[in-house]
Design a protein around this motif. Structure first.
Motif, PDB file in Angstrom:
ATOM      1  N   ILE A 155      12.170  -6.733   6.417  1.00 38.47           N
ATOM      2  CA  ILE A 155      13.575  -7.138   6.566  1.00 38.47           C
ATOM      3  C   ILE A 155      14.436  -6.381   5.564  1.00 38.47           C
ATOM      4  O   ILE A 155      15.480  -5.825   5.914  1.00 38.47           O
ATOM      5  N   CYS A 191      28.543  -6.020   8.150  1.00 40.70           N
ATOM      6  CA  CYS A 191      27.349  -6.161   8.994  1.00 40.70           C
ATOM      7  C   CYS A 191      27.591  -5.599  10.383  1.00 40.70           C
ATOM      8  O   CYS A 191      26.758  -4.882  10.938  1.00 40.70           O
ATOM      9  N   ALA A 193      25.562  -2.614  12.114  1.00 42.63           N
ATOM     10  CA  ALA A 193      24.794  -2.872  13.337  1.00 42.63           C
ATOM     11  C   ALA A 193      25.240  -1.949  14.464  1.00 42.63           C
ATOM     12  O   ALA A 193      24.404  -1.428  15.202  1.00 42.63           O
ATOM     13  N   MET A 204      19.424  -8.801  13.422  1.00 40.52           N
ATOM     14  CA  MET A 204      20.263  -7.814  14.072  1.00 40.52           C
ATOM     15  C   MET A 204      21.322  -8.495  14.948  1.00 40.52           C
ATOM     16  O   MET A 204      22.462  -8.037  14.999  1.00 40.52           O
ATOM     17  N   THR A 243      14.735  -2.586   6.576  1.00 44.39           N
ATOM     18  CA  THR A 243      15.311  -2.153   7.844  1.00 44.39           C
ATOM     19  C   THR A 243      16.598  -2.870   8.236  1.00 44.39           C
ATOM     20  O   THR A 243      17.456  -2.280   8.860  1.00 44.39           O
ATOM     21  N   ILE A 244      16.731  -4.124   7.892  1.00 42.18           N
ATOM     22  CA  ILE A 244      17.906  -4.900   8.299  1.00 42.18           C
ATOM     23  C   ILE A 244      18.897  -5.049   7.147  1.00 42.18           C
ATOM     24  O   ILE A 244      20.032  -4.614   7.230  1.00 42.18           O
TER      25      ILE A 244
END
Length: 103
Positions: A18, A61, A65, A1, A21-22
């Motif tokens: 991972i 990204c 985020a 994150m 969720t990411i």
């Protein structure tokens, strides 16, 4: 994150937590099996894609985020979790709690 918040694409071990969720989109980076050979392959791919493509991935990204992992959003989610643990009426989704002006 943290890397995503800095506008950097991510290279991470391919674990469900991972991936789920990411790195929910291949645009955000690369996953690899937990071994040296797989890591080496991913690093070669990163170098091969070049700076422009990495910058493009980094921007994606950062946007993701900002929308998913902002401090206020995370704090509200944890607050809701603790309320839910105390009283099941807070365990439904969506609820008035989700309409906080802090989002």
């Amino acid at each position: 994150m943290e890397a995503m918040h800095c506008g950097k694409p991510v290279a991470a071990t391919r674990f469900p937590s991972i991936k789920g969720t990411i790195l929910v989109d291949e645009e955000f980076g690369y996953t690899f099996s937990p071994n040296v050979g797989a890591l080496s392959e991913v690093l070669e791919k990163v170098v091969g894609e070049g700076k422009a493509r990495l910058a493009q991935r980094g921007r994606a990204c950062r946007e993701h985020a900002k929308s998913m992992f902002a401090a206020t959003k995370m704090a509200l989610a944890y607050g809701r979790l603790f309320l839910c643990m105390k009283n099941e009426t807070h365990c439904t989704y969506p609820s008035a709690f989700d309409e906080s002006p802090l989002l």
